[in-house]
Enzyme design. Sequence first.
Site, PDB file in Angstrom:
ATOM      1  N   GLU A  35     -84.508  33.185  18.303  1.00  0.00           N
ATOM      2  CA  GLU A  35     -85.100  34.454  17.888  1.00  0.00           C
ATOM      3  C   GLU A  35     -85.273  34.525  16.381  1.00  0.00           C
ATOM      4  O   GLU A  35     -86.266  35.055  15.879  1.00  0.00           O
ATOM      5  CB  GLU A  35     -84.215  35.604  18.377  1.00  0.00           C
ATOM      6  CG  GLU A  35     -84.832  36.996  18.207  1.00  0.00           C
ATOM      7  CD  GLU A  35     -84.523  37.669  16.867  1.00  0.00           C
ATOM      8  OE1 GLU A  35     -85.086  38.738  16.586  1.00  0.00           O
ATOM      9  OE2 GLU A  35     -83.722  37.106  16.078  1.00  0.00           O
TER      10      GLU A  35
ATOM     11  N   ASP B 218     -78.999  32.426  18.817  1.00  0.00           N
ATOM     12  CA  ASP B 218     -78.978  31.811  17.490  1.00  0.00           C
ATOM     13  C   ASP B 218     -78.599  32.791  16.400  1.00  0.00           C
ATOM     14  O   ASP B 218     -78.707  34.014  16.561  1.00  0.00           O
ATOM     15  CB  ASP B 218     -80.333  31.175  17.167  1.00  0.00           C
ATOM     16  CG  ASP B 218     -81.483  32.176  17.143  1.00  0.00           C
ATOM     17  OD1 ASP B 218     -81.498  33.090  17.990  1.00  0.00           O
ATOM     18  OD2 ASP B 218     -82.367  32.049  16.276  1.00  0.00           O
TER      19      ASP B 218
END
Length: 407
Positions: A171, A79
């Site tokens: 994350e 991400d």
Amino acid sequence: MNKNIERFYKYISIDSQSDPKSDTVPSSPGQMELGKVVVEDLKEIGITDVVQDDHGYIYATIPGNVEGVPTFGLVVHLDTAVEMNGKCDNPQIVDYKGGDIKLNDQFTMKVEDFPFLEDLVGETLITTDGTTLLGADNKAGIVILLAVADHLLTHPEIPHGDIRLAITPDEEIGRGPAKFDVEQFGCDFAYTVDGGLIGGMEYENFNAASAFIKIQGKNVHPGSAKNVMVNALRIALEIESMLPGEQKPEYTEGYEGFFLLDVIEGNVEEARMEYLIRDHSIEAFNQKKEMMEDIVAFLNKKYGDNIQLEIEDTYYNMREKIEPHIEIINMLEQSMVDAGVEPDIKPIRGGSDGAQLSYKGLPCPNMFTGGYNFHGRYEFLSIDQMNKAIEVIIKLAENNVKMHQEK
């Protein structure tokens, strides 16, 4: 254009921004989309055991050619940050010769604001066009993992044990290890490849918490508001004013912690605030949380119990979990030296998947990728430094064998 840049361009063109408002894992469909592309790329270079599970986690192995050495892992994330659009369709390559870098007619990356640019003369940089994130955080890490795998598979003369790869979702919203299967990963230790400039290695990070505040005001017509109106927005401003002014991110560095007012919204009737609370010291971290609680308690007495506060711990400083295994830091440090890189050991002024993984029993410090200015339009990547990160990890694989055999 070389293979690493081609992969990087492909990955940053996919919108894999995580979504803190979602309860799913992964929190956004773009992460699954990117993961599927990465899985196919891993298979293409010869990785045979790659899997992407139902939550978007990708696991794979670079098979070793030396038996009996510790298995270590490399961890990156799919991400991108939530602050700006994460789909970068118009990256720019800059053969940097010094001076300011124009991103577009409105935004310029100025040496005055980013003086470290002077250290990068002669390097090849990839920047944004000023309208999106670049996505180097952490798609540069994904490229590094694939490049290491490709190199080791095509150079069987390099001695190394099994190296496990993991690519996680979410994350950036603190959920990377939520569904991480440490037992399946099967490593003695690991490294997140999620850092910044060349030489960076970290095994200390912030203790982190989020504070959520809801304020109930009382709205009446302002013409008849005397002794009746309770303005929720003014209470919100009062909370912010009672926190130490010097303990804000823009005034702190090194080991200094902070309070960050991340969200404030509402009106006279209702307001909402979100804070990030950070400190490397667990004692100072707890004091910051207590300060927030004391401020809310004081204002509840003043205004009549109309403020709700929730504080949630997010992650903790990994130092106490890494120091008993300091040899993995020493090995990374030696690998940097062997690759001609000067190690720069500093605390992370943030967090990483490695912090949570370390508390799950997998010691997991962090190393550099060559990315700069994460989470904003000024993000860029040094191709030269990314290539050095690849070289360091290959040396790390060799040193893992060498140092184990010397014991």
